[in-house]
Design an enzyme around this catalytic site. Sequence first.
Site, PDB file in Angstrom:
ATOM      1  N   ASP A 307       0.849  -1.178   0.000  1.00  0.00           N
ATOM      2  CA  ASP A 307       0.000   0.000   0.000  1.00  0.00           C
ATOM      3  C   ASP A 307       0.893   1.239   0.000  1.00  0.00           C
ATOM      4  OD1 ASP A 307      -2.394   1.598   0.387  1.00  0.00           O
ATOM      5  OD2 ASP A 307      -1.713   1.845   2.451  1.00  0.00           O
ATOM      6  N   ASP A 502      -1.543  -0.668   6.132  1.00  0.00           N
ATOM      7  CA  ASP A 502      -1.762  -0.180   7.489  1.00  0.00           C
ATOM      8  C   ASP A 502      -3.193   0.258   7.765  1.00  0.00           C
ATOM      9  OD1 ASP A 502      -1.821   2.209   5.995  1.00  0.00           O
ATOM     10  OD2 ASP A 502      -1.175   3.352   7.749  1.00  0.00           O
ATOM     11  N   ASP A 506      -6.949  -1.996   3.772  1.00  0.00           N
ATOM     12  CA  ASP A 506      -5.953  -3.013   3.437  1.00  0.00           C
ATOM     13  C   ASP A 506      -6.267  -4.366   4.066  1.00  0.00           C
ATOM     14  OD1 ASP A 506      -4.312  -1.159   2.026  1.00  0.00           O
ATOM     15  OD2 ASP A 506      -3.545  -0.427   3.940  1.00  0.00           O
TER      16      ASP A 506
END
Length: 754
Positions: A307, A502, A506
């Site tokens: 990410d 995080d 996600d």
Amino acid sequence: MRGDRVREAGLLATVVALVAAGGVAWWLAAPVAANAVWAAADLVTLIPAAVWVVADLRAKRWGADLLAVLALVATLAVGEYLAGAIVAAMVATGRVLEAGARRRASRNLTALLDRAPRVAHLRTETGQETVPVEEVRSGQLIVVLPGEVVPVDGVLPDGGTFDESALTGEPLPVTRPAAETVHSGVVNAGAAVDVRASAAAADSAYAGVVRLAEQAAARTARVARIADRVAIWFLPAALLIAALAWLLSGEPGRAVAVLVTATPCPLLLAVPIAVTGGMSRASKAGVVVKDGAALEALGRASVLLMDKTGTVTRGRPEITDVVCAPEHDVAGVLACAAGVEQYSPHVLAAAVVRAAASAGVTPAAAEDVTEEVGAGVRGRAGGREVRVGRSRRAGLPAWARGAARRGRLDLASVLWVEFDGEPVAALLAKDPIRPDAARTMRRLRAAGIGEVRLLTGDRVDNAQEVAAMLGLDDVDAEVTPAGKVAAVAAACARGVTVMTGDGVNDAPALAAADVGVALGSRGATAAAQAADAVILDDRLDRLADAAEIARRSHRLAVQSAVAGTLLSLLAMLAAAGGFLVPVAGALVQEAIDVVVILNALRALGDRKARGPAPAAMVRRFESEHERLLPARAAVRQAADALAEGATPAADAAVRAACRSLTDQLLPHEQAEETELYPALATALGGPEGTVTMSREHAEIGRLARRLQRHVAEASGGIQPDQVDDLRATLYGLDAVLTLHFAQEEEAYFTLPST
């Protein structure tokens, strides 16, 4: 899970006690009692071991445990009770060691559910009515208060400002105009807004994220243990040798001796020791790996999906540049801007306050501060009216047009600072790349990760810029949580895949990956609970630490398994030839175990040969970098001011830049050269590690001296024939300083943790 660990520990304690009791009975010349106790140890282990094997066979898995059960049965059948007790002790010990190395069958999604709104505020004719969110129907008008999570998907009658990072990862608040759609799960970052529900809670975006995480966790396959992969061929080989020994010799004892010698203790003991040793090392490095299967998979990973926001970048906007009007300076602008922004909860206001603090600027006293939702903050500070926010002017002066262009070129958000209605500065805000990101990427490549891709819900241009800076292989931008899960599934088909993130958005992708790694220090519990490993201190380079540790642990586990298995094969052949009776075979197997276990214990060690970086000194120079923001900005501001020619304002800006260089920047660079760089020699493996940076120091000094000579020649003011060379000198200084500071922050200021 806790009950299983207690039962397995209890089994080990019972078996060890029975083996010891049998030894005492044998020493007291009571062989019958000793055999009875040892047989009990065998039986106590055989019953649960048989249950484990049956469960594995039902799941169409078979491996090391099956051979252990056969050895236990065979020793009981031929009366080799001591050998059986030794095997039982090894089986119980291996089970306990592996208890902490089991992949979870499902993941806890409590954090996702806890964050989901429980109630909604319905707009009624008399005001508001709070109802359970399940009662909201499409078409109803609800009110979302400041700071609340939007409970259902809907349309905005009047627009609003939202923090959408939970779903998209975008760190900056997004202003949605009237009639635009807003999704559940985002946070109202402005004043109270009305939302016309377009779906029920169960059909909204946030509920979809929860369902995705549940489905991904349910279909995530268990990664095969190293022990089981080796046992696939070791078990048939052992049974074949045992059968041939019995068939050719006519002595069943030889077959038992082969099975006892073949007990896969290197697999049952050494592999879990290497894996749990790696888990211990990873924990010391700040990464909690939840089970051994995850560590094994991480050690074999070839694909990494990451990410962007909060993972590769800091996850919050920072003021990266301050562009001032010719007659203003950075310190004065930041003081007034921070004075009014300190009363605002906006994420960009916090960035302005942090920028002032980093530069050592005290916010000016402010009064009459008000906030205009989606537009900015205004108040009185320093004896003038100060406004910070979006520009509403039709025309901008030349310097401001240049600043706006810089914002577009740098993909930065621009905050305008106005004094008494006139723009005096532009603050450029970006979500900066983590200083340890580039080093981490290099280390991950060296650790065997062949493919690294960015997987983000952020804009394409921002994502591509980050990927280009870090040398990543590919970018998937503006991806939904469902799209992330699909991308992870596709990557898993190419090789063992790690997903790092995080945020709430996600969590499904982390659950779907072979190994999910969450940065968990900022309270992103949904991601942390869906992941297989959690980085505790919010440093991305811990991922490289974990990958290196996992790779080494995996290598040691494989070494132990293969070496132990080959030695066991030799012992089996000796037993088949009649050279080893069952008890002697068990003792030989124990000797093999000692060798492979000692090798596996190396996973607890640290291979780093270089010494640690001087953490206190590194932190000192890192903080100085932040305080030098105004001095660095003064260099660029002086170069920009010369665009108007040899004006008094340009002369003042050049002299201010020269003073900043002489009084602040050059002493800092000299201190780095004489204090920091020699101290880093140990951590970098020698003085050659700082040679390039020292050369940049020399270039900074050369350009600074050139500027000083320019100023000395212009005692009566900057002359027209100096302008071109002065601009070249100042822009050159700005470029070298920008590169030099970035290199130090990436190469040196991340060292204390590596």
